[in-house]
Design a protein around this motif. Structure first.
Motif, short mmCIF file in Angstrom:
data_model
loop_
_atom_site.label_atom_id
_atom_site.label_comp_id
_atom_site.label_asym_id
_atom_site.label_seq_id
_atom_site.Cartn_x
_atom_site.Cartn_y
_atom_site.Cartn_z
N HIS A 1 38.52 -4.35 75.72
CA HIS A 1 39.69 -4.37 74.96
C HIS A 1 40.71 -3.46 75.72
O HIS A 1 41.83 -3.75 75.83
CB HIS A 1 39.47 -3.99 73.56
CG HIS A 1 38.87 -4.64 72.53
ND1 HIS A 1 38.08 -4.31 71.41
CD2 HIS A 1 38.94 -6.06 72.77
CE1 HIS A 1 37.61 -5.33 70.72
NE2 HIS A 1 37.83 -6.40 71.75
N VAL A 2 39.94 -2.32 76.24
CA VAL A 2 40.92 -1.23 77.17
C VAL A 2 41.48 -2.10 78.16
O VAL A 2 42.58 -1.97 78.46
CB VAL A 2 39.69 -0.15 77.46
CG1 VAL A 2 40.72 0.65 78.63
CG2 VAL A 2 39.54 0.89 76.32
N THR A 3 40.88 -2.77 78.99
CA THR A 3 41.17 -3.48 80.11
C THR A 3 42.30 -4.61 79.84
O THR A 3 43.29 -4.43 80.72
CB THR A 3 39.93 -3.84 81.13
OG1 THR A 3 39.25 -4.92 80.48
CG2 THR A 3 39.26 -2.96 81.70
N PHE A 4 41.92 -5.47 78.78
CA PHE A 4 42.89 -6.21 78.23
C PHE A 4 44.17 -5.78 77.93
O PHE A 4 45.29 -5.96 78.38
CB PHE A 4 42.01 -6.95 76.96
CG PHE A 4 43.12 -8.02 76.60
CD1 PHE A 4 43.43 -9.33 76.77
CD2 PHE A 4 44.04 -7.54 75.19
CE1 PHE A 4 44.37 -10.22 76.40
CE2 PHE A 4 44.85 -8.51 74.81
CZ PHE A 4 45.12 -9.80 75.31
N LEU A 5 44.31 -4.66 77.17
CA LEU A 5 45.41 -4.14 76.64
C LEU A 5 46.29 -3.31 77.78
O LEU A 5 47.39 -3.44 77.90
CB LEU A 5 45.18 -2.97 75.55
CG LEU A 5 44.98 -3.62 74.26
CD1 LEU A 5 44.46 -2.57 73.43
CD2 LEU A 5 45.91 -4.42 73.45
N THR A 6 45.50 -2.81 78.73
CA THR A 6 46.04 -2.14 79.85
C THR A 6 46.76 -3.30 80.69
O THR A 6 47.89 -2.96 81.15
CB THR A 6 44.81 -1.36 80.66
OG1 THR A 6 44.26 -0.47 79.76
CG2 THR A 6 45.64 -0.72 82.02
#
Ligand SMILES: *[C@@H]1O[C@H](CO)[C@@H](O)[C@H](O)[C@H]1NC(C)=O
Ligand SMILES: *[C@@H]1O[C@H](CO)[C@@H](O)[C@H](O)[C@H]1NC(C)=O
Ligand SMILES: *[C@@H]1O[C@H](CO)[C@@H](O)[C@H](O)[C@H]1NC(C)=O
Ligand SMILES: *[C@@H]1O[C@H](CO)[C@@H](O)[C@H](O)[C@H]1NC(C)=O
Ligand SMILES: *[C@@H]1O[C@H](CO)[C@@H](O)[C@H](O)[C@H]1NC(C)=O
Length: 299
Positions: free
Chosen positions: A82-87
């Motif tokens: 989720h972190v890499t996706f939103l970033t």
């Protein structure tokens, strides 16, 4: 009259001369994505630390038999994704993305770690749910929805592992940005100064004791934290936040910024109570402290 009906509705949509119009958005999509990313960073770091701190064996010994540990690794991996996706989503439109902060988590063993994981996942669900209506771009709305359902699955799994009803009620409770930030900020000790500012503020904190397994009809104590001014707030109400509107709870002040509240009917599972100066709706304009988190048991 027109303005006051907007205020009364307390919603993004107001009716003027029979035609709906959208109030100027206080928060744009980049801010919402960064808000979601702030929570995902917190969760991802929390799981990373927990899996470092406590071994597979420690979880087994604490009463979380296989495949719990493997599933926890999967949960940690989801949060990291989720972190890499939103970033990436923010980078793709040229908006700066918030970086990881420093955190302090009050977990000391596998059991307290899983208990806090459960609460964080519940707050995550409420955060995505509460932010959904503020997202303008439908592509982002679908993406946020697809994260929300996974957080809800994590939450149900953890609740089951802790012996709670996995899905305690037919509706989840939406929390707005400031309500969520009030709950998240105690875990955030500092953030990089280069992080974009979020359009959020924390209300004075509110703590309920006991915070677990209370039943309707029973009483609990509410204590306000720093920033709460009792002098200016002599006539307060307590309200649980639900999707169908506030459920007010009988409240009695005992002085010293402490209150006795009676748990009303109509709330179940992980629930959120605020102190408010209004008896006609809960909003950022009338919350004076909270939310506090409490687990309400079904009779
Ligand atoms: C992991 O251990 C470190 C060092 O004791 C501690 O500061 C941190 O809060 C712990 N984190 C979790 C999630 O248990
Ligand atoms: C919504 O966001 C996507 C992904 O950034 C973008 O391709 C699309 O053009 C946006 N749609 C609108 C209506 O702005
Ligand atoms: C708790 O709620 C149930 C059903 O909602 C009701 O029947 C019961 O009387 C309530 N108990 C108390 C002590 O208020
Ligand atoms: C508390 O509220 C009262 C009345 O609104 C105000 O006079 C006082 O300055 C406030 N105190 C603090 C510490 O903010
Ligand atoms: C306190 O609030 C209640 C409910 O809004 C209202 O009926 C009552 O008049 C208020 N009392 C005072 C002293 O302001």
């Amino acid at each position: 009259m027109k303005i006051s009906s907007c205020v009364l509705l307390g919603a993004t949509f107001c009716l003027v001369q029979g035609r709906p119009f959208v109030k100027k958005r206080a928060v744009n999509d980049a801010a919402i994505l960064n808000y979601a990313l702030t929570l995902e960073h917190l969760e991802a770091t929390f799981y990373q630390q927990g899996l470092q701190n406590y071994s597979h064996e420690a979880f087994m010994n604490a009463g979380f038999p296989d495949p719990f540990y493997a599933n926890l690794q999967e949960v940690a991996s989801d949060e990291h994704t989720h972190v890499t996706f939103l970033t990436s989503a923010l980078n793709a439109v040229g908006s700066p993305a918030v970086a990881q902060c420093n955190y302090a988590f009050p977990a000391t063993d596998p059991k307290s770690f899983v208990a806090l994981a459960n609460i964080l996942e519940g707050v995550g669900v409420s955060a995505y749910l509460g932010a959904a209506a503020s997202i303008a771009n439908k592509t982002y709305l679908t993406a946020a929805g697809s994260i929300l359902t996974v957080e809800a699955r994590h939450n149900a799994y953890l609740r089951e592992a802790l012996g709670q009803v996995p899905f305690a009620q037919p509706f989840d409770n939406p929390l707005d940005l400031n309500e969520v930030y009030t709950l998240a900020s105690p875990f955030i000790t500092s953030c990089p100064s280069t992080n974009p500012q979020l359009p959020v503020k924390a209300f004075p904190s509110l703590t309920m004791t006991p915070s677990g397994n209370v039943m309707n009809g029973s009483t609990a104590t509410l204590v306000t934290g720093a920033g709460f001014n009792a002098t200016g707030n002599s006539n307060l109400s307590a309200a649980f936040i639900t999707v169908t509107g506030p459920v007010y709870a009988p409240l009695k002040s005992t002085g010293n910024n402490q209150f006795i509240v009676t748990i009303p009917e109509g709330v179940e599972g992980q629930s959120y109570i605020v102190l408010t100066s209004s008896m006609s709706g809960v909003s950022d304009d009338n919350i004076v402290a909270g939310p506090a988190i409490v687990e309400v048991m079904a009779m």
